[in-house]
Design an enzyme around this catalytic site. Structure first.
Site, mmCIF file in Angstrom:
data_model
loop_
_atom_site.group_PDB
_atom_site.id
_atom_site.type_symbol
_atom_site.label_atom_id
_atom_site.label_comp_id
_atom_site.label_asym_id
_atom_site.label_seq_id
_atom_site.Cartn_x
_atom_site.Cartn_y
_atom_site.Cartn_z
ATOM 1 N NE ARG A 126 9.903 -38.370 -48.878
ATOM 2 C CZ ARG A 126 10.217 -39.481 -49.531
ATOM 3 N NH1 ARG A 126 11.477 -39.812 -49.672
ATOM 4 N NH2 ARG A 126 9.288 -40.263 -50.008
ATOM 5 C CG ASP A 127 5.070 -31.801 -51.208
ATOM 6 O OD1 ASP A 127 5.759 -30.864 -51.680
ATOM 7 O OD2 ASP A 127 3.994 -32.161 -51.708
ATOM 8 C CB ILE A 128 7.378 -28.344 -45.779
ATOM 9 C CG1 ILE A 128 7.460 -29.490 -44.772
ATOM 10 C CG2 ILE A 128 6.935 -27.037 -45.114
ATOM 11 C CD1 ILE A 128 6.223 -29.704 -43.948
ATOM 12 C CG ASN A 162 1.153 -29.816 -49.082
ATOM 13 O OD1 ASN A 162 0.044 -29.947 -49.593
ATOM 14 N ND2 ASN A 162 2.216 -30.465 -49.512
#
Length: 235
Positions: free
Chosen positions: A93-95, A99
């Site tokens: 959910r936070d590519i 990151n």
């Protein structure tokens, strides 16, 4: 501390060379801590910013190489099983470029499952609060709807699009305007900003950027395969 524990439990179950490994979860005087492998290098976001400042760019081969490695780690995360042998249903959910770590010796590592969704999470994040970086969100996430592995596939495609074009896919005056763009995307193919972009690479990126879940590349493994076929030199 619950989200922290969740992250540790999820991360410690994912065992793949392209995911930063969590070796230990501990507690000291009521404070939790994670022990994870140290990656000597930079975040992809730092590399892109430095290149941009110098008017330089990544070669398509290198951009696709990085995306392929992230896709491999991501697929391993998506396939992760719980202690009961059932799929955990992990969604990162936070590519985003922040990151993805690039080590000095050439390794690509996905980090931060801090807001990941998984079955049996102690603390489920509410759908009303938008988590993650808006500009990499698939439409379903930006609308606060159910997310699955295809949501991460889309985000990775946005990251690759930006690596290839050296520009932001979505730019707006403020977060509200940005959210509007992200919810109703109509991205141009990378070749519009990169003349040397092979047709097959264009097609692979655009397949992963289909707004509707059903029409989109279905797994990170599928994305990896399409990218490898489009640009074999990237491997």
């Amino acid at each position: 501390g619950r989200m922290f524990v969740d992250e540790a439990i999820i991360s410690s179950r994912i065992d793949h060379p392209n995911v930063v490994h969590v070796t230990e979860l501990g507690e000291q005087d009521g404070a939790y801590f994670l022990v994870m492998e140290y990656v000597h290098g930079v975040a992809l976001s730092q590399l892109l910013a430095a290149l941009s400042k110098r008017g330089r760019r990544l070669s398509p081969e290198l951009a696709v190489h990085i995306a392929v490695r992230v896709a491999e780690g991501l697929h391993a995360a998506h396939e992760t099983l719980g202690e009961d042998g059932q799929p955990l249903g992990v969604v990162h959910r936070d590519i985003s470029p922040q990151n993805v770590l690039l080590s000095a010796n050439g390794h690509v590592k996905l980090i931060d499952f801090g807001i990941a969704k998984a079955r049996g999470r102690v603390q489920q994040t509410t759908t009303t609060s938008l988590k993650g970086k808006i500009r990499y969100m698939a439409p379903e996430q930006a609308y606060g709807r159910a997310v699955d592995r295809r949501t991460d596939v889309y985000a990775l495609a946005v990251v690759l699009w930006e690596m290839l074009t050296m520009r932001r896919m979505f730019s707006a005056e403020n977060d509200f305007a940005l959210l509007d763009l992200v919810r109703n995307p109509s991205p141009a193919p990378p070749s519009m900003y990169l003349e040397s972009c092979p047709h097959a690479l264009d097609a692979a990126v655009m397949h992963a950027l289909v707004p509707a879940l059903e029409g989109r590349t279905q797994t990170a493994h599928d994305l990896r395969r399409e990218l490898a076929l489009a640009l074999p030199g990237a491997l």
